[in-house]
Design a protein around this motif. Structure first.
Motif, mmCIF file in Angstrom:
data_model
loop_
_atom_site.group_PDB
_atom_site.id
_atom_site.type_symbol
_atom_site.label_atom_id
_atom_site.label_comp_id
_atom_site.label_asym_id
_atom_site.label_seq_id
_atom_site.Cartn_x
_atom_site.Cartn_y
_atom_site.Cartn_z
ATOM 1 N N ALA A 95 129.334 61.732 18.246
ATOM 2 C CA ALA A 95 129.408 62.138 19.693
ATOM 3 C C ALA A 95 128.399 62.923 20.070
ATOM 4 N N ALA A 96 127.823 62.776 21.219
ATOM 5 C CA ALA A 96 126.768 63.503 21.620
ATOM 6 C C ALA A 96 127.118 64.044 22.958
ATOM 7 N N GLY A 97 126.953 65.333 23.583
ATOM 8 C CA GLY A 97 127.114 65.527 24.764
ATOM 9 C C GLY A 97 127.527 67.119 24.782
ATOM 10 N N ARG A 98 128.199 67.476 26.293
ATOM 11 C CA ARG A 98 128.943 68.701 26.366
ATOM 12 C C ARG A 98 129.682 69.042 25.463
ATOM 13 N N GLU A 99 129.784 70.371 25.288
ATOM 14 C CA GLU A 99 130.638 70.944 23.959
ATOM 15 C C GLU A 99 132.393 70.531 24.178
ATOM 16 N N GLU A 100 132.767 70.504 25.591
ATOM 17 C CA GLU A 100 134.208 70.125 25.837
ATOM 18 C C GLU A 100 134.322 68.706 25.508
ATOM 19 N N PHE A 101 133.473 67.987 25.890
ATOM 20 C CA PHE A 101 133.309 66.628 25.452
ATOM 21 C C PHE A 101 133.416 65.963 24.010
ATOM 22 N N LEU A 102 132.774 67.006 23.377
ATOM 23 C CA LEU A 102 132.651 66.586 21.794
ATOM 24 C C LEU A 102 133.961 66.924 21.059
ATOM 25 N N TRP A 103 134.663 67.956 21.686
ATOM 26 C CA TRP A 103 135.849 68.355 20.927
ATOM 27 C C TRP A 103 137.072 67.584 21.549
ATOM 28 N N ASP A 104 137.024 66.853 22.780
ATOM 29 C CA ASP A 104 138.060 65.990 23.131
ATOM 30 C C ASP A 104 137.850 64.704 22.429
ATOM 31 N N VAL A 105 136.759 64.356 21.956
ATOM 32 C CA VAL A 105 136.503 63.136 21.255
ATOM 33 C C VAL A 105 136.855 63.626 19.777
ATOM 34 N N HIS A 106 136.522 64.615 19.395
ATOM 35 C CA HIS A 106 137.196 65.225 17.968
ATOM 36 C C HIS A 106 138.912 64.863 17.982
#
Length: 191
Positions: A95-106
């Motif tokens: 995953a690559a992107g803004r921090e909140e996006f990364l941890w939503d994916v995680h």
């Protein structure tokens, strides 16, 4: 007035293909990341991205045989959750992107049963933060200053450097709790 002593900030590295994986899947909320050398050099990489705001309402064709464009981050996250429910072992998720996006994916990947060694994250794009108000539980999106007025309760929140991976957000605490009305000037810190 930046919070310096917190050790919960995630540290990100550049993405590279994990050779132990059988299949490789990248999701990104930043269309600009598609020109990164990781994407160009990764053979067999399935790529999902969100179309730019300028493309809003335009139906985009997949970028490649193994690519897909989505109209919103939420649409992509919903589809990712569905996809991972039926995935087999051997997948490596990037995953690559803004921090909140990364941890939503995680979070989605972990709920689907993926382990830490199967998920790779890299920050790309804006440093703006999602801030969780510890007083009313509201999420304040795209915060770029050290102090923000909460959208939920109206409290002036100090944006701490404490990041919650579970909430995909930084913590915001009332800045004038001890001396009501004594609110320091906000600094532009996270662009």
């Amino acid at each position: 007035m930046i919070d310096q002593g917190i050790k919960s900030r995630p540290v990100y590295e550049r993405l590279k293909i994990d050779p132990t994986g059988l299949r490789h899947h990248l999701v990104t909320d930043a269309a600009a990341f598609l020109s990164d050398p990781f994407v160009a050099g990764a053979e067999g990489l399935e790529v999902w991205s969100v179309g730019s705001r300028e493309a809003e309402g335009v139906t985009a064709r997949p970028m490649t045989e193994k690519g897909r464009n989505f109209r919103s981050v939420q649409q992509m996250l919903d589809r990712l959750a569905q996809r991972l429910e039926h995935e087999q072992m051997g997948l490596r998720l990037y995953a690559a992107g803004r921090e909140e996006f990364l941890w939503d994916v995680h979070g989605i990947a972990q709920r689907a049963g993926m382990g830490k060694r199967e998920i790779f994250l890299t920050h790309f794009g804006s440093q703006a933060r999602r801030v969780h108000c510890v007083h009313c539980q509201t999420f304040n999106e795209r915060v770029t200053t050290t102090i923000v007025r909460c959208d939920g309760c109206g409290a002036n929140l100090f944006v701490r450097d404490h990041f919650s991976r579970r909430l995909s957000a930084f913590m915001g605490v009332k800045v004038d709790a001890e001396v009501p009305g004594d609110v320091p000037s906000a600094e532009q810190a996270y662009l």
